[in-house]
Motif scaffolding. Structure first.
Motif, PDB file in Angstrom:
ATOM      1  N   GLN A   1      52.700  22.806  79.472  1.00 27.50           N
ATOM      2  CA  GLN A   1      53.325  21.527  79.814  1.00 27.50           C
ATOM      3  C   GLN A   1      54.730  21.439  79.219  1.00 27.50           C
ATOM      4  OE1 GLN A   1      50.396  18.792  78.327  1.00 27.50           O
ATOM      5  NE2 GLN A   1      49.149  18.868  80.190  1.00 27.50           N
ATOM      6  N   VAL A   2      54.885  21.941  77.995  1.00 26.24           N
ATOM      7  CA  VAL A   2      56.216  21.991  77.384  1.00 26.24           C
ATOM      8  C   VAL A   2      57.139  22.871  78.222  1.00 26.24           C
ATOM      9  CG1 VAL A   2      57.541  22.679  75.355  1.00 26.24           C
ATOM     10  CG2 VAL A   2      55.288  21.613  75.059  1.00 26.24           C
ATOM     11  N   LEU A   3      56.642  24.043  78.586  1.00 19.13           N
ATOM     12  CA  LEU A   3      57.455  24.981  79.360  1.00 19.13           C
ATOM     13  C   LEU A   3      57.808  24.419  80.730  1.00 19.13           C
ATOM     14  CD1 LEU A   3      58.821  27.673  79.820  1.00 19.13           C
ATOM     15  CD2 LEU A   3      56.597  28.653  80.416  1.00 19.13           C
ATOM     16  N   ALA A   4      56.875  23.721  81.367  1.00 19.65           N
ATOM     17  CA  ALA A   4      57.141  23.152  82.686  1.00 19.65           C
ATOM     18  C   ALA A   4      58.305  22.165  82.623  1.00 19.65           C
ATOM     19  CB  ALA A   4      55.887  22.464  83.224  1.00 19.65           C
ATOM     20  N   ALA A   5      58.352  21.358  81.574  1.00 20.38           N
ATOM     21  CA  ALA A   5      59.452  20.400  81.439  1.00 20.38           C
ATOM     22  C   ALA A   5      60.764  21.114  81.144  1.00 20.38           C
ATOM     23  CB  ALA A   5      59.121  19.396  80.338  1.00 20.38           C
ATOM     24  N   ILE A   6      60.714  22.181  80.339  1.00 17.89           N
ATOM     25  CA  ILE A   6      61.926  22.963  80.062  1.00 17.89           C
ATOM     26  C   ILE A   6      62.447  23.586  81.348  1.00 17.89           C
ATOM     27  CG2 ILE A   6      62.804  25.043  78.912  1.00 17.89           C
ATOM     28  CD1 ILE A   6      60.928  24.376  76.568  1.00 17.89           C
ATOM     29  N   ARG A   7      61.539  24.175  82.123  1.00 17.44           N
ATOM     30  CA  ARG A   7      61.946  24.822  83.375  1.00 17.44           C
ATOM     31  C   ARG A   7      62.540  23.818  84.355  1.00 17.44           C
ATOM     32  NH1 ARG A   7      57.351  26.559  84.754  1.00 17.44           N
ATOM     33  NH2 ARG A   7      57.435  28.729  84.068  1.00 17.44           N
ATOM     34  N   ALA A   8      62.022  22.596  84.352  1.00 11.45           N
ATOM     35  CA  ALA A   8      62.496  21.565  85.276  1.00 11.45           C
ATOM     36  C   ALA A   8      63.731  20.841  84.751  1.00 11.45           C
ATOM     37  CB  ALA A   8      61.383  20.558  85.530  1.00 11.45           C
ATOM     38  N   ASN A   9      64.273  21.287  83.611  1.00 15.07           N
ATOM     39  CA  ASN A   9      65.443  20.645  82.999  1.00 15.07           C
ATOM     40  C   ASN A   9      65.199  19.158  82.748  1.00 15.07           C
ATOM     41  OD1 ASN A   9      67.025  22.795  85.183  1.00 15.07           O
ATOM     42  ND2 ASN A   9      67.333  22.971  82.976  1.00 15.07           N
ATOM     43  N   GLU A  10      64.033  18.860  82.166  1.00 15.78           N
ATOM     44  CA  GLU A  10      63.671  17.483  81.838  1.00 15.78           C
ATOM     45  C   GLU A  10      63.595  17.343  80.308  1.00 15.78           C
ATOM     46  OE1 GLU A  10      60.001  16.712  83.803  1.00 15.78           O
ATOM     47  OE2 GLU A  10      60.875  16.745  85.819  1.00 15.78           O
ATOM     48  N   PRO A  11      64.708  17.068  79.651  1.00 14.99           N
ATOM     49  CA  PRO A  11      64.735  17.013  78.189  1.00 14.99           C
ATOM     50  C   PRO A  11      63.729  16.039  77.580  1.00 14.99           C
ATOM     51  CG  PRO A  11      66.964  17.051  79.060  1.00 14.99           C
ATOM     52  CD  PRO A  11      66.052  16.862  80.226  1.00 14.99           C
ATOM     53  N   ALA A  12      63.656  14.820  78.093  1.00 15.58           N
ATOM     54  CA  ALA A  12      62.736  13.831  77.530  1.00 15.58           C
ATOM     55  C   ALA A  12      61.290  14.264  77.724  1.00 15.58           C
ATOM     56  CB  ALA A  12      62.981  12.464  78.176  1.00 15.58           C
ATOM     57  N   GLY A  13      61.000  14.828  78.887  1.00 12.60           N
ATOM     58  CA  GLY A  13      59.644  15.302  79.145  1.00 12.60           C
ATOM     59  C   GLY A  13      59.254  16.447  78.236  1.00 12.60           C
ATOM     60  N   ALA A  14      60.203  17.356  77.976  1.00  7.28           N
ATOM     61  CA  ALA A  14      59.933  18.482  77.078  1.00  7.28           C
ATOM     62  C   ALA A  14      59.688  17.986  75.662  1.00  7.28           C
ATOM     63  CB  ALA A  14      61.099  19.463  77.109  1.00  7.28           C
ATOM     64  N   ARG A  15      60.522  17.034  75.218  1.00 11.52           N
ATOM     65  CA  ARG A  15      60.342  16.465  73.870  1.00 11.52           C
ATOM     66  C   ARG A  15      58.977  15.795  73.747  1.00 11.52           C
ATOM     67  NH1 ARG A  15      63.627  11.459  73.560  1.00 11.52           N
ATOM     68  NH2 ARG A  15      61.827  10.834  74.822  1.00 11.52           N
ATOM     69  N   ASP A  16      58.608  14.993  74.733  1.00 14.58           N
ATOM     70  CA  ASP A  16      57.343  14.269  74.670  1.00 14.58           C
ATOM     71  C   ASP A  16      56.151  15.234  74.701  1.00 14.58           C
ATOM     72  OD1 ASP A  16      58.833  11.974  74.615  1.00 14.58           O
ATOM     73  OD2 ASP A  16      58.470  11.442  76.716  1.00 14.58           O
ATOM     74  N   ALA A  17      56.250  16.282  75.519  1.00 15.30           N
ATOM     75  CA  ALA A  17      55.155  17.258  75.605  1.00 15.30           C
ATOM     76  C   ALA A  17      55.005  18.024  74.304  1.00 15.30           C
ATOM     77  CB  ALA A  17      55.401  18.224  76.769  1.00 15.30           C
ATOM     78  N   ALA A  18      56.144  18.377  73.688  1.00 17.86           N
ATOM     79  CA  ALA A  18      56.095  19.105  72.422  1.00 17.86           C
ATOM     80  C   ALA A  18      55.493  18.241  71.323  1.00 17.86           C
ATOM     81  CB  ALA A  18      57.496  19.564  72.027  1.00 17.86           C
ATOM     82  N   ARG A  19      55.883  16.978  71.274  1.00 17.81           N
ATOM     83  CA  ARG A  19      55.335  16.083  70.258  1.00 17.81           C
ATOM     84  C   ARG A  19      53.845  15.831  70.486  1.00 17.81           C
ATOM     85  NH1 ARG A  19      60.049  11.430  69.415  1.00 17.81           N
ATOM     86  NH2 ARG A  19      61.581  12.803  68.398  1.00 17.81           N
ATOM     87  N   ALA A  20      53.460  15.672  71.737  1.00 22.45           N
ATOM     88  CA  ALA A  20      52.045  15.446  72.044  1.00 22.45           C
ATOM     89  C   ALA A  20      51.202  16.638  71.610  1.00 22.45           C
ATOM     90  CB  ALA A  20      51.871  15.175  73.541  1.00 22.45           C
ATOM     91  N   HIS A  21      51.750  17.839  71.798  1.00 22.82           N
ATOM     92  CA  HIS A  21      51.054  19.065  71.388  1.00 22.82           C
ATOM     93  C   HIS A  21      50.830  19.062  69.878  1.00 22.82           C
ATOM     94  CE1 HIS A  21      49.991  23.248  70.956  1.00 22.82           C
ATOM     95  NE2 HIS A  21      51.106  23.520  70.290  1.00 22.82           N
ATOM     96  N   VAL A  22      51.854  18.718  69.114  1.00 22.24           N
ATOM     97  CA  VAL A  22      51.729  18.699  67.653  1.00 22.24           C
ATOM     98  C   VAL A  22      50.774  17.591  67.208  1.00 22.24           C
ATOM     99  CG1 VAL A  22      52.957  18.415  65.470  1.00 22.24           C
ATOM    100  CG2 VAL A  22      54.014  19.701  67.337  1.00 22.24           C
ATOM    101  N   GLU A  23      50.884  16.423  67.842  1.00 25.35           N
ATOM    102  CA  GLU A  23      50.005  15.313  67.469  1.00 25.35           C
ATOM    103  C   GLU A  23      48.542  15.644  67.729  1.00 25.35           C
ATOM    104  OE1 GLU A  23      51.681  12.155  69.734  1.00 25.35           O
ATOM    105  OE2 GLU A  23      53.450  11.955  68.426  1.00 25.35           O
TER     106      GLU A  23
END
Length: 235
Positions: free
Chosen positions: A190-212
């Motif tokens: 999910q993090v990678l999908a947001a990075i690939r789609a050039n969605e900065p906010a989505g990548a940040r949220d996915a990365a934080r959700a993963h850690v949480e």
């Protein structure tokens, strides 16, 4: 005739005895050969590692700086015991730094970075399938390194590296929990999908959700006293 000069090539030095002993001891702790609270007796370690007492003392001091060993009054060095508050703080730091790195990576990553991230995830999945948790730890570190460098967050990555031993200690605990492999890989995708789609906010949220998510797993396991049993499986 031109004078022949010796090569300027710098030969890579071989690994020192201290570095090798350090690697062995770090891995032994992460793989639960030495369990939390175990005493680390210098003489016994000299025999097991086949090195002198000076090397053992240097290794133990270094592991103490990494948070894997602690020295107790009148008892000496022991394998550090994970506590819930310290773990929570580490995950808070991870969430902040990894969220920012994922957001930056979504802005800056080129095709090579994305391919490298995809390759890491595929190899992490294979390592989980093979129950090779040592490889999971190494490959997960490689994934984050690519993400931070892809986001041009070099100083932030240096900070993460200073916590790598403690992060891997917690990772050894959580990756051995039931069904974590499937969940972790899905979250990283999910993090990678947001990075690939050039969605900065989505990548940040996915990365934080993963850690949480992993922080909650660690909190539950630590509160239930599962550390030793799960870390044995992680080896």
């Amino acid at each position: 005739m031109r004078e022949t000069f010796p090569s300027l090539k710098v030969e890579r030095p071989t690994i020192t005895l201290r570095e090798l002993a350090l690697q062995k001891m770090r891995t032994a702790i992460l793989d639960a050969r030495f369990l939390p609270g175990d005493r680390l007796v210098e003489r016994a370690l000299c025999d097991e590692l086949g090195v002198g007492r000076t090397v053992v003392r240097e290794v133990l001091r270094h592991l103490e700086t990494e948070g894997l060993v602690e020295s107790l009054p009148n008892q000496g060095p022991i394998v550090a015991i994970l506590d819930i508050d310290t773990a929570a703080e580490i995950y808070e730091i991870r969430a902040l730094l990894e969220g920012e790195a994922a957001m930056a990576c979504a802005r800056h990553a080129d095709a090579n970075i994305i391919v490298g991230l995809e390759d890491c995830i595929a190899r992490i999945q294979a390592a989980f399938d093979a129950q090779d948790h040592h490889a999971v730890r190494d490959l997960t570190t490689a994934f984050y390194e690519r993400m931070f460098i892809g986001g041009e967050k070099h100083v932030a990555w240096e900070i993460v590296q200073s916590l790598t031993a403690r992060i891997n200690r917690l990772r050894a605990l959580t990756i051995a929990s039931d069904d974590r492999g499937r969940q972790a890989v899905q979250e990283m995708r999910q993090v990678l999908a947001a990075i690939r789609a050039n969605e900065p906010a989505g990548a940040r949220d996915a990365a934080r959700a993963h850690v949480e998510r992993v922080a909650e797993i660690a909190r539950k396991l630590l509160s239930e006293g599962h550390e030793n049993a799960l870390m044995k499986r992680a080896g």
